[in-house]
Design a protein around this motif. Structure first.
Motif, mmCIF file in Angstrom:
data_model
loop_
_atom_site.group_PDB
_atom_site.id
_atom_site.type_symbol
_atom_site.label_atom_id
_atom_site.label_comp_id
_atom_site.label_asym_id
_atom_site.label_seq_id
_atom_site.Cartn_x
_atom_site.Cartn_y
_atom_site.Cartn_z
ATOM 1 N N LEU A 39 0.872 -1.169 0.000
ATOM 2 C CA LEU A 39 0.000 0.000 0.000
ATOM 3 C C LEU A 39 0.908 1.217 0.000
ATOM 4 N N LEU A 40 0.772 2.042 -1.021
ATOM 5 C CA LEU A 40 1.620 3.216 -1.189
ATOM 6 C C LEU A 40 0.779 4.470 -1.034
ATOM 7 N N ILE A 41 1.307 5.442 -0.342
ATOM 8 C CA ILE A 41 0.665 6.759 -0.236
ATOM 9 C C ILE A 41 1.672 7.769 -0.741
ATOM 10 N N ASP A 42 1.235 8.577 -1.712
ATOM 11 C CA ASP A 42 2.161 9.555 -2.293
ATOM 12 C C ASP A 42 2.130 10.864 -1.515
ATOM 13 N N LYS A 46 -2.632 10.378 -1.987
ATOM 14 C CA LYS A 46 -3.353 9.399 -2.797
ATOM 15 C C LYS A 46 -2.787 8.002 -2.547
ATOM 16 N N LYS A 47 -3.684 7.009 -2.467
ATOM 17 C CA LYS A 47 -3.294 5.629 -2.197
ATOM 18 C C LYS A 47 -3.221 4.817 -3.488
ATOM 19 N N TYR A 48 -2.258 3.912 -3.502
ATOM 20 C CA TYR A 48 -2.090 2.970 -4.598
ATOM 21 C C TYR A 48 -1.825 1.600 -3.990
ATOM 22 N N LYS A 49 -2.332 0.565 -4.649
ATOM 23 C CA LYS A 49 -2.190 -0.792 -4.130
ATOM 24 C C LYS A 49 -1.413 -1.658 -5.098
ATOM 25 N N GLU A 75 -0.132 7.111 -12.673
ATOM 26 C CA GLU A 75 -1.134 8.109 -12.271
ATOM 27 C C GLU A 75 -0.512 9.454 -11.919
ATOM 28 N N GLY A 76 0.797 9.598 -12.091
ATOM 29 C CA GLY A 76 1.447 10.889 -11.885
ATOM 30 C C GLY A 76 2.222 11.055 -10.594
ATOM 31 N N MET A 77 2.345 10.003 -9.799
ATOM 32 C CA MET A 77 3.076 10.088 -8.537
ATOM 33 C C MET A 77 4.539 10.434 -8.798
ATOM 34 N N LYS A 78 5.080 11.327 -7.968
ATOM 35 C CA LYS A 78 6.493 11.706 -8.063
ATOM 36 C C LYS A 78 7.304 11.197 -6.877
ATOM 37 N N LYS A 79 6.705 11.209 -5.684
ATOM 38 C CA LYS A 79 7.415 10.791 -4.474
ATOM 39 C C LYS A 79 6.518 9.944 -3.581
ATOM 40 N N ILE A 80 7.123 8.926 -2.986
ATOM 41 C CA ILE A 80 6.431 8.084 -2.015
ATOM 42 C C ILE A 80 6.522 8.757 -0.650
ATOM 43 N N LYS A 81 5.374 8.942 -0.020
ATOM 44 C CA LYS A 81 5.354 9.447 1.361
ATOM 45 C C LYS A 81 5.462 8.268 2.323
ATOM 46 N N LEU A 82 4.678 7.220 2.050
ATOM 47 C CA LEU A 82 4.627 6.062 2.934
ATOM 48 C C LEU A 82 4.393 4.815 2.091
ATOM 49 N N THR A 111 10.587 9.689 3.335
ATOM 50 C CA THR A 111 9.742 8.541 3.022
ATOM 51 C C THR A 111 9.755 7.551 4.185
ATOM 52 N N VAL A 112 8.574 7.111 4.579
ATOM 53 C CA VAL A 112 8.425 6.147 5.671
ATOM 54 C C VAL A 112 8.098 4.780 5.070
ATOM 55 N N ILE A 113 8.846 3.776 5.467
ATOM 56 C CA ILE A 113 8.610 2.408 5.006
ATOM 57 C C ILE A 113 8.165 1.587 6.212
ATOM 58 N N ILE A 114 7.037 0.915 6.059
ATOM 59 C CA ILE A 114 6.531 0.046 7.122
ATOM 60 C C ILE A 114 6.552 -1.380 6.603
#
Length: 140
Positions: A39-42, A46-49, A75-82, A111-114
């Motif tokens: 599960l990625l949040i930019d 916005k969430k992406y799976k 979808e245009g994401m530039k950076k991963i937040k989480l 960027t936070v990685i869980i």
């Protein structure tokens, strides 16, 4: 994630892990029987799976992390937040080297990685810890 209210942040983390764990049943893993979900949040919230999608030719298998990242970039994401990565492992799952390198391409120091497992155990980390002395754009 800002560590202002620990209880709220922990609840948010557990919700993200639960959401990622729900994806595990969608993984296409007829060969390894090893489902992984991401599960990625930019930076825009916005969430992406993503799930792993195996292939009879193992080299063509797509990992969950890269699946989520490529969908997000489309979808245009530039950076991963989480980014939450989870799997059916006794301890929090660990991304493969290829995924770590792709994660690096779209991450920064914030960027936070869980890393989690299906039972909700988790570890919060960073790309610097997962991929020290990495190969990145800033090295050119």
């Amino acid at each position: 994630m800002n560590l202002i209210n620990f209880d709220e942040e922990k609840k948010e983390i557990l919700n993200y892990i639960d959401e990622a764990n729900l994806l595990l049943e969608r993984a296409y893993v007829p060969y390894s029987k090893f489902p992984v979900a991401a599960l990625l949040i930019d930076n825009n919230g916005k969430k992406y799976k993503g799930i792993n999608v195996e292939n009879a030719s193992y080299g063509l298998t797509l990992c969950a992390e890269r699946n989520a990242i490529t969908t997000a970039v489309t979808e245009g994401m530039k950076k991963i937040k989480l980014l939450v990565v989870t799997g059916n492992t006794p301890e929090p799952i660990s991304p493969c080297g290829a995924c770590r390198q792709v994660m690096k391409e779209f991450s920064d120091k914030d960027t936070v990685i869980i890393l989690a497992n299906k039972d909700g155990k988790y570890k919060i980390t960073s790309l610097e810890k997962l991929l020290p002395y990495s190969f990145a754009l800033e090295n050119f």
